[in-house]
Design a protein around this motif. Structure first.
Motif, PDB file in Angstrom:
ATOM      1  N   TYR A  22     -14.511  -6.554  -1.435  1.00 38.61           N
ATOM      2  CA  TYR A  22     -13.856  -5.875  -0.316  1.00 38.61           C
ATOM      3  C   TYR A  22     -13.832  -6.793   0.900  1.00 38.61           C
ATOM      4  O   TYR A  22     -14.857  -7.390   1.261  1.00 38.61           O
ATOM      5  CB  TYR A  22     -14.611  -4.594   0.044  1.00 38.61           C
ATOM      6  CG  TYR A  22     -14.144  -3.942   1.331  1.00 38.61           C
ATOM      7  CD1 TYR A  22     -13.246  -2.883   1.310  1.00 38.61           C
ATOM      8  CD2 TYR A  22     -14.606  -4.385   2.574  1.00 38.61           C
ATOM      9  CE1 TYR A  22     -12.813  -2.281   2.484  1.00 38.61           C
ATOM     10  CE2 TYR A  22     -14.173  -3.800   3.754  1.00 38.61           C
ATOM     11  CZ  TYR A  22     -13.278  -2.748   3.704  1.00 38.61           C
ATOM     12  OH  TYR A  22     -12.855  -2.174   4.880  1.00 38.61           O
ATOM     13  N   VAL A  23     -12.675  -6.875   1.538  1.00 37.31           N
ATOM     14  CA  VAL A  23     -12.571  -7.514   2.853  1.00 37.31           C
ATOM     15  C   VAL A  23     -11.667  -6.647   3.725  1.00 37.31           C
ATOM     16  O   VAL A  23     -10.791  -5.942   3.219  1.00 37.31           O
ATOM     17  CB  VAL A  23     -12.014  -8.960   2.786  1.00 37.31           C
ATOM     18  CG1 VAL A  23     -12.991  -9.899   2.126  1.00 37.31           C
ATOM     19  CG2 VAL A  23     -10.671  -9.009   2.085  1.00 37.31           C
ATOM     20  N   MET A  52      -7.973  -1.113   5.187  1.00 33.39           N
ATOM     21  CA  MET A  52      -6.985  -0.795   6.224  1.00 33.39           C
ATOM     22  C   MET A  52      -7.752  -0.427   7.488  1.00 33.39           C
ATOM     23  O   MET A  52      -8.432   0.598   7.511  1.00 33.39           O
ATOM     24  CB  MET A  52      -6.119   0.401   5.801  1.00 33.39           C
ATOM     25  CG  MET A  52      -5.298   0.209   4.568  1.00 33.39           C
ATOM     26  SD  MET A  52      -4.249   1.673   4.218  1.00 33.39           S
ATOM     27  CE  MET A  52      -5.454   2.773   3.452  1.00 33.39           C
ATOM     28  N   PRO A  53      -7.695  -1.248   8.534  1.00 35.49           N
ATOM     29  CA  PRO A  53      -8.487  -0.941   9.730  1.00 35.49           C
ATOM     30  C   PRO A  53      -8.070   0.390  10.356  1.00 35.49           C
ATOM     31  O   PRO A  53      -6.891   0.724  10.417  1.00 35.49           O
ATOM     32  CB  PRO A  53      -8.206  -2.115  10.666  1.00 35.49           C
ATOM     33  CG  PRO A  53      -6.983  -2.782  10.155  1.00 35.49           C
ATOM     34  CD  PRO A  53      -6.928  -2.495   8.695  1.00 35.49           C
ATOM     35  N   THR A  77      -2.120  -4.078  11.995  1.00 40.82           N
ATOM     36  CA  THR A  77      -1.509  -2.770  11.807  1.00 40.82           C
ATOM     37  C   THR A  77      -1.338  -2.531  10.313  1.00 40.82           C
ATOM     38  O   THR A  77      -1.531  -3.431   9.499  1.00 40.82           O
ATOM     39  CB  THR A  77      -0.127  -2.714  12.466  1.00 40.82           C
ATOM     40  OG1 THR A  77       0.705  -3.721  11.847  1.00 40.82           O
ATOM     41  CG2 THR A  77      -0.201  -2.976  13.975  1.00 40.82           C
ATOM     42  N   LEU A  78      -0.948  -1.320   9.956  1.00 45.66           N
ATOM     43  CA  LEU A  78      -0.654  -1.038   8.554  1.00 45.66           C
ATOM     44  C   LEU A  78       0.496  -1.918   8.071  1.00 45.66           C
ATOM     45  O   LEU A  78       0.467  -2.431   6.940  1.00 45.66           O
ATOM     46  CB  LEU A  78      -0.317   0.438   8.373  1.00 45.66           C
ATOM     47  CG  LEU A  78       0.015   0.904   6.956  1.00 45.66           C
ATOM     48  CD1 LEU A  78      -1.076   0.527   5.959  1.00 45.66           C
ATOM     49  CD2 LEU A  78       0.245   2.412   6.942  1.00 45.66           C
ATOM     50  N   MET A  99      -5.829  -0.867  -1.793  1.00 47.47           N
ATOM     51  CA  MET A  99      -5.955  -0.621  -0.357  1.00 47.47           C
ATOM     52  C   MET A  99      -6.964   0.501  -0.156  1.00 47.47           C
ATOM     53  O   MET A  99      -6.866   1.559  -0.772  1.00 47.47           O
ATOM     54  CB  MET A  99      -4.612  -0.230   0.252  1.00 47.47           C
ATOM     55  CG  MET A  99      -3.643  -1.383   0.357  1.00 47.47           C
ATOM     56  SD  MET A  99      -2.060  -0.911   1.124  1.00 47.47           S
ATOM     57  CE  MET A  99      -2.521  -0.833   2.853  1.00 47.47           C
ATOM     58  N   MET A 100      -7.947   0.222   0.691  1.00 35.42           N
ATOM     59  CA  MET A 100      -9.019   1.202   0.923  1.00 35.42           C
ATOM     60  C   MET A 100      -9.069   1.567   2.398  1.00 35.42           C
ATOM     61  O   MET A 100      -9.040   0.694   3.263  1.00 35.42           O
ATOM     62  CB  MET A 100     -10.366   0.631   0.490  1.00 35.42           C
ATOM     63  CG  MET A 100     -11.511   1.610   0.634  1.00 35.42           C
ATOM     64  SD  MET A 100     -13.038   0.968  -0.104  1.00 35.42           S
ATOM     65  CE  MET A 100     -14.114   2.390   0.073  1.00 35.42           C
ATOM     66  N   GLY A 101      -9.122   2.868   2.651  1.00 38.39           N
ATOM     67  CA  GLY A 101      -9.201   3.281   4.042  1.00 38.39           C
ATOM     68  C   GLY A 101      -9.108   4.780   4.204  1.00 38.39           C
ATOM     69  O   GLY A 101      -9.636   5.540   3.391  1.00 38.39           O
ATOM     70  N   TYR A 102      -8.418   5.193   5.246  1.00 44.91           N
ATOM     71  CA  TYR A 102      -8.377   6.589   5.666  1.00 44.91           C
ATOM     72  C   TYR A 102      -6.931   7.072   5.748  1.00 44.91           C
ATOM     73  O   TYR A 102      -5.997   6.274   5.838  1.00 44.91           O
ATOM     74  CB  TYR A 102      -9.103   6.729   7.009  1.00 44.91           C
ATOM     75  CG  TYR A 102     -10.556   6.304   6.893  1.00 44.91           C
ATOM     76  CD1 TYR A 102     -11.543   7.230   6.608  1.00 44.91           C
ATOM     77  CD2 TYR A 102     -10.919   4.954   7.002  1.00 44.91           C
ATOM     78  CE1 TYR A 102     -12.870   6.843   6.462  1.00 44.91           C
ATOM     79  CE2 TYR A 102     -12.231   4.554   6.853  1.00 44.91           C
ATOM     80  CZ  TYR A 102     -13.211   5.507   6.586  1.00 44.91           C
ATOM     81  OH  TYR A 102     -14.516   5.109   6.422  1.00 44.91           O
ATOM     82  N   TYR A 103      -6.770   8.380   5.710  1.00 47.23           N
ATOM     83  CA  TYR A 103      -5.433   8.954   5.536  1.00 47.23           C
ATOM     84  C   TYR A 103      -4.562   8.863   6.785  1.00 47.23           C
ATOM     85  O   TYR A 103      -3.337   8.793   6.684  1.00 47.23           O
ATOM     86  CB  TYR A 103      -5.576  10.413   5.096  1.00 47.23           C
ATOM     87  CG  TYR A 103      -4.265  11.084   4.766  1.00 47.23           C
ATOM     88  CD1 TYR A 103      -3.309  10.448   3.958  1.00 47.23           C
ATOM     89  CD2 TYR A 103      -3.964  12.349   5.249  1.00 47.23           C
ATOM     90  CE1 TYR A 103      -2.108  11.064   3.651  1.00 47.23           C
ATOM     91  CE2 TYR A 103      -2.766  12.971   4.941  1.00 47.23           C
ATOM     92  CZ  TYR A 103      -1.840  12.325   4.150  1.00 47.23           C
ATOM     93  OH  TYR A 103      -0.659  12.935   3.848  1.00 47.23           O
ATOM     94  N   ASN A 104      -5.161   8.856   7.952  1.00 50.59           N
ATOM     95  CA  ASN A 104      -4.374   8.942   9.182  1.00 50.59           C
ATOM     96  C   ASN A 104      -3.241   7.913   9.281  1.00 50.59           C
ATOM     97  O   ASN A 104      -2.094   8.287   9.564  1.00 50.59           O
ATOM     98  CB  ASN A 104      -5.308   8.850  10.399  1.00 50.59           C
ATOM     99  CG  ASN A 104      -4.588   9.067  11.711  1.00 50.59           C
ATOM    100  OD1 ASN A 104      -3.903   8.176  12.188  1.00 50.59           O
ATOM    101  ND2 ASN A 104      -4.746  10.249  12.289  1.00 50.59           N
TER     102      ASN A 104
END
Length: 263
Positions: A22-23, A52-53, A77-78, A99-104
């Motif tokens: 993961y990075v 995904m920040p 950004t996305l 891609m790992m992150g959050y739904y927003n």
């Protein structure tokens, strides 16, 4: 079959376990991050998890929180994360990207557009940690229809009653979070994780990879030995935070990959 499915099939045929790295995309800046990501396959990484920040990363510990903040401060950004995947694919069409992150950020872009863009960029799977199975219609099922694996997390608190719900629309692999808590916390012990992995594998044919807290080649080997692979994130991200040279970061990644592949 997705690239993820093909990768696990190939590893199984070779009698090898997977090493997943993961990075955070855009950490510490776009160009450096892309250079690191491009170097991961050569260091033995089988699957790349690209963060995904996001401003409120509730599952992440301080190391990855800070990485996300550095990326956002640098203008990530996305759209730039998708651009990074497209750039990576120009030189590598084999290594799976999750891609790992959050739904927003995905919701903000719009699910249909995001899935279309992600597929076109060469993304193979998604881990969206704040969407439970009850919300599968929101993203998980549309992602599967678009040809993307939707990878779910299970934890030590996912009991036998909950596990079938977690597994029902999961594809690619299951990510077992080896400890209760946030990323980069305590190191997992194979003796504790093994029964949990066995319990999960009794209910699914999916590969099970284990992450959270792995920092050494020995730990990667031990954890991969009782699962289908090992994931390392925070320990790699910490070297990026310390602005270590690229060759040093990739040498460390290679040592971890070698450990997992010895299992």
């Amino acid at each position: 079959m997705t690239r993820i499915d093909r990768k696990f099939a190939a590893l199984k045929a070779e009698g090898k376990k997977a090493f997943v790295a993961y990075v955070m995309a855009g950490d510490p800046d776009y160009d450096t991050s892309l250079e690191i990501i491009k170097g991961l396959p050569g260091a033995g990484v089988d699957i790349i998890e690209m963060g995904m920040p996001f401003t409120d990363p509730m599952a992440d510990g301080p190391t990855i929180q800070l990485a996300g903040q550095r990326a956002l401060d640098g203008g990530q950004t996305l759209e730039k994360t998708l651009a990074m995947a497209r750039e990576f694919r120009k030189g590598n069409d084999e290594t799976p990207i999750v891609m790992m992150g959050y739904y927003n950020p995905i919701y903000n872009r719009g699910v249909p557009k995001f899935l279309e863009d992600a597929k076109a960029a060469g993304i193979d799977g998604l881990i969206v940690v704040d969407l439970p199975p009850e919300e599968d219609a929101e993203l998980c099922i549309p992602a599967a229809k678009a040809g993307l694996n939707f990878i779910r997390l299970a934890t030590p608190t996912t009991d036998d009653k909950r596990l079938p719900k977690v597994l029902q629309n999961t594809s690619g692999f299951l990510y077992y979070v080896s400890i209760t808590g946030i990323t980069g916390a305590a190191a997992p012990q194979a003796i504790d994780v093994a029964p949990e992995v066995a319990r999960i594998k009794a209910q699914t044919d999916l590969p099970v990879v284990v992450g959270f807290g792995i920092r050494t080649p020995e730990a990667a080997e031990q954890i991969a030995g009782i699962a289908d692979g090992a994931v390392v994130g925070s320990a790699i991200v910490k070297l990026i935070e310390e602005q270590r040279p690229l060759d040093e970061i990739l040498a460390y990644v290679k040592s971890l990959a070698d450990g997992a592949h010895r299992a």
